[in-house]
Design a protein around this motif. Structure first.
Motif, PDB file in Angstrom:
ATOM      1  N   ASP A  88     -11.958  -1.018  -8.552  1.00 27.56           N
ATOM      2  CA  ASP A  88     -11.880   0.178  -9.407  1.00 27.56           C
ATOM      3  C   ASP A  88     -10.721   0.109 -10.394  1.00 27.56           C
ATOM      4  O   ASP A  88     -10.763   0.729 -11.456  1.00 27.56           O
ATOM      5  CB  ASP A  88     -11.721   1.447  -8.549  1.00 27.56           C
ATOM      6  N   LEU A 134       3.757   1.191  -6.067  1.00 32.03           N
ATOM      7  CA  LEU A 134       4.221   0.428  -7.223  1.00 32.03           C
ATOM      8  C   LEU A 134       4.507   1.364  -8.394  1.00 32.03           C
ATOM      9  O   LEU A 134       3.695   2.249  -8.714  1.00 32.03           O
ATOM     10  CB  LEU A 134       3.155  -0.596  -7.649  1.00 32.03           C
ATOM     11  N   ALA A 145     -22.410   2.830   1.035  1.00 33.72           N
ATOM     12  CA  ALA A 145     -23.505   1.904   1.336  1.00 33.72           C
ATOM     13  C   ALA A 145     -23.292   0.602   0.579  1.00 33.72           C
ATOM     14  O   ALA A 145     -22.685   0.591  -0.495  1.00 33.72           O
ATOM     15  CB  ALA A 145     -24.837   2.517   0.934  1.00 33.72           C
ATOM     16  N   ALA A 181     -18.111  -0.158  -4.966  1.00 29.31           N
ATOM     17  CA  ALA A 181     -17.321  -0.989  -4.051  1.00 29.31           C
ATOM     18  C   ALA A 181     -17.954  -2.370  -3.946  1.00 29.31           C
ATOM     19  O   ALA A 181     -17.258  -3.391  -3.898  1.00 29.31           O
ATOM     20  CB  ALA A 181     -17.236  -0.335  -2.678  1.00 29.31           C
ATOM     21  N   GLU A 225       0.863  -1.193   0.000  1.00 31.69           N
ATOM     22  CA  GLU A 225       0.000   0.000   0.000  1.00 31.69           C
ATOM     23  C   GLU A 225       0.899   1.241   0.000  1.00 31.69           C
ATOM     24  O   GLU A 225       1.858   1.321   0.758  1.00 31.69           O
ATOM     25  CB  GLU A 225      -0.923  -0.038   1.242  1.00 31.69           C
ATOM     26  N   GLN A 226       0.549   2.188  -0.867  1.00 28.48           N
ATOM     27  CA  GLN A 226       1.404   3.373  -1.011  1.00 28.48           C
ATOM     28  C   GLN A 226       1.377   4.306   0.214  1.00 28.48           C
ATOM     29  O   GLN A 226       2.351   5.012   0.480  1.00 28.48           O
ATOM     30  CB  GLN A 226       0.997   4.153  -2.256  1.00 28.48           C
ATOM     31  N   ARG A 285     -16.985   5.428   5.930  1.00 30.04           N
ATOM     32  CA  ARG A 285     -15.911   4.626   5.332  1.00 30.04           C
ATOM     33  C   ARG A 285     -14.791   4.320   6.325  1.00 30.04           C
ATOM     34  O   ARG A 285     -14.289   3.194   6.380  1.00 30.04           O
ATOM     35  CB  ARG A 285     -15.303   5.374   4.140  1.00 30.04           C
TER      36      ARG A 285
HETATM   37  P1  FAD Z   1      -9.550   2.408  -3.767  1.00 30.46           P
HETATM   38  O1  FAD Z   1     -10.488   2.585  -2.640  1.00 30.46           O
HETATM   39  O2  FAD Z   1      -9.247   3.595  -4.624  1.00 30.46           O
HETATM   40  O3  FAD Z   1      -8.210   1.833  -3.156  1.00 30.46           O
HETATM   41  C1  FAD Z   1      -7.020   1.775  -3.891  1.00 30.46           C
HETATM   42  C2  FAD Z   1      -5.863   1.649  -2.913  1.00 30.46           C
HETATM   43  O4  FAD Z   1      -4.659   1.442  -3.656  1.00 30.46           O
HETATM   44  C3  FAD Z   1      -5.648   2.899  -2.083  1.00 30.46           C
HETATM   45  O5  FAD Z   1      -5.447   2.528  -0.739  1.00 30.46           O
HETATM   46  C4  FAD Z   1      -4.395   3.528  -2.693  1.00 30.46           C
HETATM   47  O6  FAD Z   1      -3.627   4.251  -1.746  1.00 30.46           O
HETATM   48  C5  FAD Z   1      -3.645   2.309  -3.187  1.00 30.46           C
HETATM   49  N1  FAD Z   1      -2.762   2.556  -4.339  1.00 30.46           N
HETATM   50  C6  FAD Z   1      -3.043   3.267  -5.460  1.00 30.46           C
HETATM   51  N2  FAD Z   1      -2.007   3.252  -6.311  1.00 30.46           N
HETATM   52  C7  FAD Z   1      -1.032   2.505  -5.717  1.00 30.46           C
HETATM   53  C8  FAD Z   1       0.280   2.114  -6.111  1.00 30.46           C
HETATM   54  N3  FAD Z   1       0.798   2.493  -7.295  1.00 30.46           N
HETATM   55  N4  FAD Z   1       1.011   1.342  -5.274  1.00 30.46           N
HETATM   56  C9  FAD Z   1       0.489   0.943  -4.063  1.00 30.46           C
HETATM   57  N5  FAD Z   1      -0.756   1.291  -3.640  1.00 30.46           N
HETATM   58  C10 FAD Z   1      -1.509   2.059  -4.460  1.00 30.46           C
HETATM   59  N6  FAD Z   1     -19.495   2.285  -3.818  1.00 30.46           N
HETATM   60  C11 FAD Z   1     -20.437   1.557  -3.134  1.00 30.46           C
HETATM   61  O7  FAD Z   1     -20.417   0.318  -3.192  1.00 30.46           O
HETATM   62  N7  FAD Z   1     -21.402   2.199  -2.399  1.00 30.46           N
HETATM   63  C12 FAD Z   1     -21.476   3.566  -2.310  1.00 30.46           C
HETATM   64  O8  FAD Z   1     -22.343   4.100  -1.597  1.00 30.46           O
HETATM   65  C13 FAD Z   1     -20.523   4.344  -3.032  1.00 30.46           C
HETATM   66  N8  FAD Z   1     -20.571   5.702  -3.006  1.00 30.46           N
HETATM   67  C14 FAD Z   1     -19.652   6.430  -3.717  1.00 30.46           C
HETATM   68  C15 FAD Z   1     -19.748   7.837  -3.721  1.00 30.46           C
HETATM   69  C16 FAD Z   1     -18.829   8.611  -4.439  1.00 30.46           C
HETATM   70  C17 FAD Z   1     -18.994  10.100  -4.481  1.00 30.46           C
HETATM   71  C18 FAD Z   1     -17.769   7.949  -5.135  1.00 30.46           C
HETATM   72  C19 FAD Z   1     -16.741   8.738  -5.909  1.00 30.46           C
HETATM   73  C20 FAD Z   1     -17.674   6.555  -5.151  1.00 30.46           C
HETATM   74  C21 FAD Z   1     -18.621   5.789  -4.449  1.00 30.46           C
HETATM   75  N9  FAD Z   1     -18.564   4.377  -4.452  1.00 30.46           N
HETATM   76  C22 FAD Z   1     -19.517   3.643  -3.778  1.00 30.46           C
HETATM   77  C23 FAD Z   1     -17.494   3.656  -5.198  1.00 30.46           C
HETATM   78  C24 FAD Z   1     -16.411   3.195  -4.234  1.00 30.46           C
HETATM   79  O9  FAD Z   1     -15.934   4.295  -3.491  1.00 30.46           O
HETATM   80  C25 FAD Z   1     -15.238   2.573  -5.005  1.00 30.46           C
HETATM   81  O10 FAD Z   1     -15.735   1.645  -5.944  1.00 30.46           O
HETATM   82  C26 FAD Z   1     -14.293   1.839  -4.036  1.00 30.46           C
HETATM   83  O11 FAD Z   1     -13.822   2.696  -3.022  1.00 30.46           O
HETATM   84  C27 FAD Z   1     -13.112   1.260  -4.822  1.00 30.46           C
HETATM   85  O12 FAD Z   1     -12.301   0.512  -3.941  1.00 30.46           O
HETATM   86  P2  FAD Z   1     -10.894  -0.033  -4.432  1.00 30.46           P
HETATM   87  O13 FAD Z   1     -10.333  -0.769  -3.271  1.00 30.46           O
HETATM   88  O14 FAD Z   1     -11.048  -0.752  -5.734  1.00 30.46           O
HETATM   89  O15 FAD Z   1     -10.049   1.256  -4.763  1.00 30.46           O
END
Ligand code: FAD
Length: 444
Positions: free
Chosen positions: A322, A146, A55, A335, A42-43, A124
């Protein structure tokens, strides 16, 4: 590269998870429960989440249960269902927020039954604090950003290169590194437009309003229930979080400016901007905008809709959450769909373990490749439909969808079938498909 015989320690394989957001953490919990050896990179200096709500709907909660029941316990300990705590049936409720006629504008025009505790809202950071308890410290390396990975193509370990100049090795890499994923860029190539998210021309203002203030201004019925107030070219959504002590508010507006993926995803925004944008809306919406803090975050909504990834896997590397399919948030399930990925990958890597433990003819490299190819095959269509549906549903809320326009019944039908396609996902079917795909590839 089938092997006739193998030394016992050849069976062991180690997976690197890049990124410790919601999806990376839940995947890590799933893999650890299935005795898969992992290291998470994790960065950041520590796990962190923004101060906003999130949610989860029925599909996500059911997947969490199958990944590890402790995840559901973690969610339930911090989550809040809608309205009356004695009635855990959840409904998503829609009002015509633009209607200014006294008594009419706050009327619920239609509602969707989301199930028994089928819409769990939480803060969150509170959820993250609970999830982290399920991940031992010794599998996580912080401050590891990374830069790239390399695969020498000789069946040996993959090499991870970090921005601090250090490196590490793994048998497989799963990129859970979010919307600006580095793993996606390397996997698809820097020249590929699908390596980068694009701007959806919507921005979102997010706030957490203390519930006592919200309830005093709006009444319990509105403040303590999820509501979507739709209207022309904008919409505003809220739901209770933190055991109903906070009202999570998100206001969406059009933004014609051009933005690149390399710019910031958020910047400080002002209450004034939101108040002005909704100045002609009905009294409930105006009351909500008046509850906001003077300073709040303004988020620019990027997604992968314009250039979906042609594949989520290459060899022993894949992307999930994502990193694979960043969505605009209009279904409130981005999410949650990433949690579905985590379940699929947990099951697949469990199958890899079985294969390499029970069949000396199968190499771990071959099994890992088959698992990731199966993941891509099964997950890509649904998740890319989800990303485009999220854009479309925003048009429905904002009265600019060509087929539904301002016709309430048509809007209801459109919102209903799309939401049901997300919530009532055939999870058993997905698990059977990943297994069939995996076995078909290994035996093929
Ligand atoms: P992220 O949460 O972006 O995590 C990525 C991680 O990787 C981070 O910790 C980051 O620091 C790390 N990282 C990045 N690059 C590197 C690298 N090069 N090297 C090492 N580490 C790195 N979803 C729902 O299901 N319900 C909701 O109600 C909802 N509401 C939302 C409201 C808004 C306004 C927005 C914008 C999004 C919402 N979402 C919701 C979507 C949800 O927030 C995302 O789909 C989810 O947070 C994605 O999780 P993730 O773990 O894939 O990515």
């Amino acid at each position: 590269n089938k092997k006739a015989s193998r030394a016992p320690d050849d069976e062991q394989f180690e997976v690197a998870i890049i990124g410790g957001g919601i999806c990376g953490l839940i995947l890590a919990i799933g893999l650890l429960r299935r005795n898969v050896k992992i290291t998470m990179y994790e960065q950041s200096r520590s796990f962190r989440e923004i101060g906003a709500g999130v949610a989860f709907t029925a599909n996500a909660i059911q997947c969490m249960r199958l990944i590890h029941p402790g995840i559901v316990d973690a969610l339930k300990s911090v989550a809040t269902s809608n309205g009356d705590p004695n009635d855990p049936n959840d409904y998503l409720q829609y009002t015509d927020g633009f209607n200014q006629k006294e008594g009419e504008e706050s009327k619920i025009l239609f509602k969707l039954y989301a199930g028994y505790r089928g819409f769990e809202g939480c803060h969150r950071a509170h959820l993250l604090d609970e999830l982290v308890k399920l991940v031992p410290d010794n599998v996580v390396q912080f401050r590891k950003r990374l830069d790239r990975y390399t695969d020498h193509g000789d069946g040996g370990k993959l090499k991870l290169h970090f921005e601090d100049g250090s490196s590490a090795e793994a048998d497989a890499v799963i990129g859970c590194d979010g919307i600006k994923s580095k793993v996606r860029q390397v996997l698809l190539g820097e020249e590929n437009p699908a390596s980068y998210p694009t701007y959806s021309h919507k921005c979102a203002f997010r706030a957490l309003v203390p519930m006592d203030r919200a309830a005093a201004a709006l009444g319990d019925e509105v403040a303590k229930n999820q509501r979507m107030h739709y209207g022309p070219s904008a919409h505003i959504l809220h739901f209770p979080v933190a055991h109903q002590s906070l009202m999570n508010v998100v206001a969406f507006l059009d933004d014609p400016t051009e933005r690149s993926y390399s710019s910031k995803l958020s910047e400080p925004g002002s209450k004034q901007e939101v108040v002005q944008a909704f100045a002609n809306w009905g009294p409930t919406v105006r009351t909500i905008t008046n509850l906001l803090d003077d300073e709040m975050d303004k988020w620019f909504i990027f997604d992968t809709n314009d250039h979906p990834a042609p594949t989520y896997a290459s060899g022993r590397v894949c992307i999930a959450g994502d990193a694979a399919h960043a969505s605009s948030p209009h279904h409130g399930a981005g999410a949650g769909v990433g949690v579905e990925d985590a379940l699929a990958l947990s099951r697949l890597l469990e199958l890899v373990t079985d294969s390499v433990n029970n069949n000396t003819q199968i190499s771990k490299q071959e099994a890992l490749k088959a698992a990731f190819a199966a993941f891509d095959e099964v997950r890509r269509e649904r998740t890319q439909w989800f990303v485009s549906s999220s854009r479309m549903i925003c048009d429905v809320y904002e009265l600019k969808h060509a087929e539904t326009g301002t016709e309430m019944q048509k809007m209801y039908e459109e919102i209903k079938w799309r939401s049901h396609a997300i919530w009532y996902f055939d999870i058993d079917g997905m698990l059977h498909q990943v297994e069939d795909q995996y076995k078909g590839r290994l035996n093929g």
